[in-house]
Design a protein around this motif. Structure first.
Motif, PDB file in Angstrom:
ATOM      1  N   THR A  85      36.306  52.417  52.799  1.00 14.68           N
ATOM      2  CA  THR A  85      36.462  51.316  53.758  1.00 14.68           C
ATOM      3  C   THR A  85      37.396  51.663  54.906  1.00 14.68           C
ATOM      4  N   ASN A  90      41.982  48.029  55.969  1.00 11.36           N
ATOM      5  CA  ASN A  90      40.731  47.611  56.588  1.00 11.36           C
ATOM      6  C   ASN A  90      39.795  46.995  55.554  1.00 11.36           C
ATOM      7  N   ALA A  93      41.072  43.485  54.489  1.00 12.40           N
ATOM      8  CA  ALA A  93      40.882  42.487  55.541  1.00 12.40           C
ATOM      9  C   ALA A  93      39.436  42.018  55.618  1.00 12.40           C
ATOM     10  N   ARG A  94      38.482  42.892  55.286  1.00 15.07           N
ATOM     11  CA  ARG A  94      37.063  42.558  55.461  1.00 15.07           C
ATOM     12  C   ARG A  94      36.398  42.082  54.172  1.00 15.07           C
ATOM     13  N   TRP A  95      36.785  42.647  53.032  1.00 18.57           N
ATOM     14  CA  TRP A  95      36.128  42.298  51.768  1.00 18.57           C
ATOM     15  C   TRP A  95      37.186  42.065  50.692  1.00 18.57           C
ATOM     16  N   SER A 362      31.778  48.811  64.448  1.00 19.96           N
ATOM     17  CA  SER A 362      32.803  47.815  64.731  1.00 19.96           C
ATOM     18  C   SER A 362      33.641  47.437  63.517  1.00 19.96           C
ATOM     19  N   ARG A 363      33.259  47.879  62.331  1.00 23.77           N
ATOM     20  CA  ARG A 363      34.110  47.618  61.159  1.00 23.77           C
ATOM     21  C   ARG A 363      34.716  48.911  60.612  1.00 23.77           C
ATOM     22  N   MET A 413      29.536  44.736  51.412  1.00 18.81           N
ATOM     23  CA  MET A 413      29.646  45.831  52.359  1.00 18.81           C
ATOM     24  C   MET A 413      28.284  46.491  52.608  1.00 18.81           C
ATOM     25  N   PRO A 418      27.811  45.284  60.326  1.00 16.45           N
ATOM     26  CA  PRO A 418      28.875  44.928  61.273  1.00 16.45           C
ATOM     27  C   PRO A 418      28.275  44.284  62.515  1.00 16.45           C
ATOM     28  N   ASP A 456      40.282  41.082  66.634  1.00 17.12           N
ATOM     29  CA  ASP A 456      40.529  40.916  65.201  1.00 17.12           C
ATOM     30  C   ASP A 456      39.741  39.727  64.661  1.00 17.12           C
ATOM     31  N   GLY A 459      36.145  40.313  64.077  1.00 15.63           N
ATOM     32  CA  GLY A 459      35.800  41.363  63.126  1.00 15.63           C
ATOM     33  C   GLY A 459      35.604  42.708  63.791  1.00 15.63           C
TER      34      GLY A 459
END
Length: 464
Positions: A85, A90, A93-95, A362-363, A413, A418, A456, A459
């Motif tokens: 990730t 990172n 923050a996303r998952w 972008s992720r 994921m 993204p 942020d 995303g």
């Protein structure tokens, strides 16, 4: 400038005639197979090899536009990380609900890479030394402390050690180091080109047919099959796996999700025993600072220092060109930063200077998908951490082609993509604005301005 005077304009890892294999001939005429793999970097090599491991009777063809390992797989820093990730922060923050599973899958993936290196006798200087994230500014010290505490609360701190100023300088001595966070088992150092060449040999021994200097120019469906055209032939297959990464996808719908950016590196001459002693770098960890515009650095098997990063360049229209592999102003900047970090190495020379293209999204971590009724799969967007994560991506692509629901394909994921990048000229302007904002953030104690906070929230919290 004197330190750069004799640096050869080519990647150190690829400048290895004693180990570099002879390229295979280009495809001439038509081929038919069960699985066609497009791309001869890590992504394609792992996909071809794992496909044969899953089913030794499967007929697999791999085509590569240049030579195996020529692009990012032979030009990177050789940091083989467990993270899928682009780092714990990172990923969390996303998952957040999946971060424990993602971290465990990443460690299992790195274990599998280590096992494959041993099983296939791949001579790639594999050293599981870990990596230290370095704070060089006071606000970065607090960020490392917070990351260490976050990992502890989640029970993900096994092998993670926080180092204060004295402790980090005991591991590698620089007057710029204020603190460190040592991930002891989650990163290995490798010779990246030799890893790619070793995977090529393993693929050959498993029966994969490899064609080099054979770019795939188009793909399409032909009845129950899919086919890829090449300059002098065509390959028909039951399935196609695309490992083209930074290069324009053969699926136009995928192209808005990937931006190619250029990264640069220097390699020093071998250090003397006295120079090594002055550094105190006995445990040979990979090192990287934690600025937005960051450096990464490590020791090679013959005790050179690879020093890379900081400048990351995007060219209007997502252009990719060999002309971008050399950038004197970046090499001068990197050399200046090197001697600021390690003043005790004054007088050392650089032997190699080079650049290469990275696929970012972008992720900042890979995304996946299928096309043509599930007969084509793809993975892209590794953003510089593909040395390890591409093996996981290969597993995902094969799962998707098989139609299997696995622990991997069930991940958010994997299931979700993204945000795409906007078209030009908004893409170019937005990336430029973000890069300037990141530089200001580094200069102002990590403060993220309105633009970065907006990214942020969307995303798209861009990382250099």
């Amino acid at each position: 400038m004197r330190a750069l005077a004799d640096a050869q304009p080519l990647p150190f890892w690829l400048d290895d005639p004693g180990n570099r294999p002879e390229p295979h001939a280009a495809l001439i005429g038509d081929e038919r197979c069960d699985l066609l793999v497009v791309g001869g970097g890590y992504s394609g090599l792992w996909t071809a090899l794992l496909a044969k491991e899953r089913d030794p009777g499967r007929d697999v063809v791999l085509v590569e536009g240049e030579e195996v390992g020529w692009a990012a797989s032979g030009r990177n820093g050789g940091f083989c990380a467990a993270s899928l990730t682009h780092g714990f922060g990172n990923g969390f923050a996303r998952w957040p609900s999946e971060i424990t599973a993602l971290e465990q899958l990443g460690l299992r993936n790195l274990d599998a890479i280590e096992a494959a290196v041993e099983r296939y006798a791949i001579d790639c200087d594999f050293e599981r030394t870990g990596e230290i994230a370095i704070a060089t500014k006071p606000h970065q010290v607090a960020e490392l402390e917070e990351a260490a505490e976050q990992a502890r609360v989640l029970g993900l701190d096994d092998g993670l050690t926080y180092l204060d100023r004295d402790a980090v300088r005991a591991e590698a001595d620089s007057p710029t180091f204020l603190a460190g966070l040592w991930e002891r088992t989650g990163v290995a150092m490798v010779n990246p080109a030799r890893l790619a060449w070793g995977l090529k040999r393993a693929c050959e021994n498993a029966g994969v047919r490899i064609y080099e200097h054979t770019p795939a120019t188009r793909i399409g469906a032909r009845g129950a099959e899919v086919a890829a055209g090449t300059p002098y032939g065509r390959v028909r297959a039951r399935h196609i796996a695309l490992g083209t990464n930074a290069f324009p996808s053969l699926l136009r719908r995928v192209r808005p999700y990937v931006v190619p950016v250029y990264d640069y590196a220097l390699m020093t001459e071998p250090l003397t025993d006295e120079q090594l002693a002055a550094l105190g770098w006995r445990n040979r960890q990979g090192l990287s600072d934690t600025a937005n515009h960051f450096h990464y650095f490590r020791l090679s098997a013959d005790n050179r220092i690879l020093w890379g990063g900081y400048d990351v360049l995007y060219h209007y229209g997502s252009r990719i060109s060999r002309d971008y592999h050399q950038r004197p102003e970046t090499f001068r900047k990197l050399a200046l930063h090197f001697f600021r970090c390690f003043p005790q190495l004054a007088g050392i020379r650089f032997t190699h200077r080079w650049g290469g293209v990275i696929d970012t999204c972008s992720r900042f971590s890979a995304f996946f998908g299928t096309a043509m009724d599930g007969r084509v799969s793809y993975a892209a967007g590794y953003t510089g951490l593909g040395v390890g994560a591409t093996r996981f991506g290969a597993e995902v692509m094969l799962d998707l082609l098989a139609g299997d629901r696995t622990e991997r394909t069930a991940l958010e994921m994997v299931r979700k993509k993204p945000l795409p990048f906007p078209p030009e000229p908004v893409r170019w302007a937005g990336i430029g604005l973000t890069q300037r904002a990141l530089a200001r953030s580094d200069a102002r104690g990590g403060e993220r301005n309105l633009w970065l906070r907006a990214m942020d929230r969307m995303g798209m919290g861009f990382d250099s």
